[in-house]
Scaffold this active site. Structure first.
Site, PDB file in Angstrom:
ATOM      1  N   ASP A  14       2.541  -0.731  -8.667  1.00  0.00           N
ATOM      2  CA  ASP A  14       3.590  -1.193  -7.767  1.00  0.00           C
ATOM      3  C   ASP A  14       3.421  -0.493  -6.425  1.00  0.00           C
ATOM      4  O   ASP A  14       3.484   0.734  -6.338  1.00  0.00           O
ATOM      5  CB  ASP A  14       4.964  -0.866  -8.367  1.00  0.00           C
ATOM      6  CG  ASP A  14       6.095  -1.605  -7.674  1.00  0.00           C
ATOM      7  OD1 ASP A  14       5.819  -2.431  -6.792  1.00  0.00           O
ATOM      8  OD2 ASP A  14       7.264  -1.337  -8.023  1.00  0.00           O
ATOM      9  N   ASP A 108       2.939  -7.407  -4.156  1.00  0.00           N
ATOM     10  CA  ASP A 108       2.893  -5.945  -4.179  1.00  0.00           C
ATOM     11  C   ASP A 108       2.915  -5.314  -5.564  1.00  0.00           C
ATOM     12  O   ASP A 108       3.024  -4.094  -5.684  1.00  0.00           O
ATOM     13  CB  ASP A 108       4.044  -5.371  -3.344  1.00  0.00           C
ATOM     14  CG  ASP A 108       5.409  -5.780  -3.861  1.00  0.00           C
ATOM     15  OD1 ASP A 108       5.488  -6.725  -4.662  1.00  0.00           O
ATOM     16  OD2 ASP A 108       6.398  -5.152  -3.455  1.00  0.00           O
ATOM     17  N   GLU A 109       2.797  -6.115  -6.619  1.00  0.00           N
ATOM     18  CA  GLU A 109       2.758  -5.505  -7.956  1.00  0.00           C
ATOM     19  C   GLU A 109       1.992  -6.381  -8.940  1.00  0.00           C
ATOM     20  O   GLU A 109       1.905  -7.598  -8.783  1.00  0.00           O
ATOM     21  CB  GLU A 109       4.169  -5.205  -8.488  1.00  0.00           C
ATOM     22  CG  GLU A 109       5.049  -6.407  -8.643  1.00  0.00           C
ATOM     23  CD  GLU A 109       6.396  -6.067  -9.269  1.00  0.00           C
ATOM     24  OE1 GLU A 109       6.443  -5.263 -10.227  1.00  0.00           O
ATOM     25  OE2 GLU A 109       7.414  -6.627  -8.813  1.00  0.00           O
TER      26      GLU A 109
END
Length: 367
Positions: A14, A108-109
């Protein structure tokens, strides 16, 4: 002798305050300052907040007006998704150096299954460290990671040592970790569910574990089974390199509140056109249509209906949406409308977790 179930090594990576961190990376004058990515208008919403802003309580999805009240010196920055996508792809390429089993959740993860990996490294903990170091070297951005035996625990663990840290929960520590975890930190327990859990005397994983399956199903419906199993370390959802889309949607926030249903239908026609375009692009159709209404007092309402056939055209969507719009009288003026289509014709039934797949079989697993 019964064959032991395969054990997995899952990493959840993350990025730390990704959008805000990218803006601070590209604009040195913003570094160390409280910034929010999003619009600063009275209708604006925070898409991401830097850690400097988070200290004042600023969070994503918060209205820009409230964010500014909480942090008067907050700097608003316009989003740049082309840049975010560029860096996200660079980060994803690093993941593929280790495994092809990469399941992106967003820009983003992502989850990575490194049980068998391209480096032949038996330690998921060391792989996570390497990945985070490479991300830093190639993008100058910080990432956090959670490492454990399944996606649920890895996701929860990635928040423990944020920012720029990681947490490994090895098999022998899973049950203790989950029992001691505050219920609000369980992935899938939002604000409303948290308050409901509190009313039932559930404040930690240990409290949750003490409740029988029947009790949880009675008070939390279908989610009750999910809570019963995850607190026991049972979550068998595999890392899926290509995630099945569950729904397609579009929505619009209006510059002025509207109260006329005639105006609402005009706006809904435009929204339906966008949903139709997205359905065509993804070559899917759906049966369940949902009308999303956010009122001027920020209360949210959804109205849904499931059709006996799949639809993807604007005209058929509008027919269904009209029924939903006139289903009951509006209680206030409206600031946002949205249409989503779910129950898509690309969905497959996911296997339900089996209680007998206990974490106990994993105690000798090398992490």
């Amino acid at each position: 002798m019964e064959e032991a179930l395969p054990i997995r090594k899952i990493i959840h990576v993350d990025m730390d305050a990704f959008y805000a961190s990218v803006e601070q990376l590209d604009n040195p004058e913003l570094r160390g300052k409280a910034i929010a990515v999003g619009g600063s208008s009275k209708r604006g919403v925070v898409a991401a907040a830097s850690y400097e802003a988070r200290k004042f309580g600023v969070r994503s999805a918060m209205s820009s007006v409230l964010a500014k009240k909480m942090c008067p010196h907050l700097i608003f920055v316009k989003s740049n998704f082309d840049r975010y996508r560029e860096l996200s792809q660079r980060i994803r390429n690093i993941f593929f150096e280790y495994t092809d089993l990469v399941e992106p959740l967003s820009l983003d993860e992502a989850y990575l299954d490194v049980t068998e990996n391209k480096k032949g490294n038996p330690s998921a903990t060391l792989i996570a460290q390497e990945i985070r170091q490479k991300i830093k070297e190639k993008t100058s951005l910080n990432a956090s990671a959670g490492i454990s035996t399944n996606k649920f625990i890895a996701k929860v663990a990635s928040d423990i040592n944020k920012p720029n840290g990681q947490k490994t929960v090895p098999p022998e520590a899973v049950l203790g970790f989950l029992e001691n975890l505050e219920i609000k930190k369980f992935y899938g327990v939002g604000k409303v569910t948290k308050e409901k859990m509190y009313r039932h005397g559930i404040f930690t994983g240990k409290d949750l574990k003490a409740k029988p399956l029947e009790y949880l199903q009675e008070h939390f419906g279908k989610s009750g089974s999910y809570y019963y199993h995850v607190v026991r370390g049972i979550h068998n959802s595999a890392v899926k390199p290509t995630r099945t889309r569950k729904s397609l949607a579009a929505e619009r926030t209006f510059s002025e509140n509207i109260s006329s249903e005639v105006y609402m239908l005009e706006r809904l026609e435009t929204i339906a056109e966008e949903v139709e375009r997205r359905l065509t692009k993804n070559n899917v159709a759906g049966k369940t249509i949902t009308l999303k209404i956010k009122y001027s007092d920020f209360t949210l309402q959804t109205r849904s209906k499931t059709l006996p056939f799949y639809i993807s055209s604007k005209s058929l969507m509008l027919d269904a949406v009209k029924d939903l719009l006139f289903q009951e009288k509006m209680k206030n003026s409206v600031r946002l409308l949205g249409i989503s289509l779910s129950n898509l014709n690309n969905e497959k039934k996911e296997q339900q977790p089996e209680p007998e797949e206990s974490i106990d079989v994993q105690l000798k697993f090398d992490f």
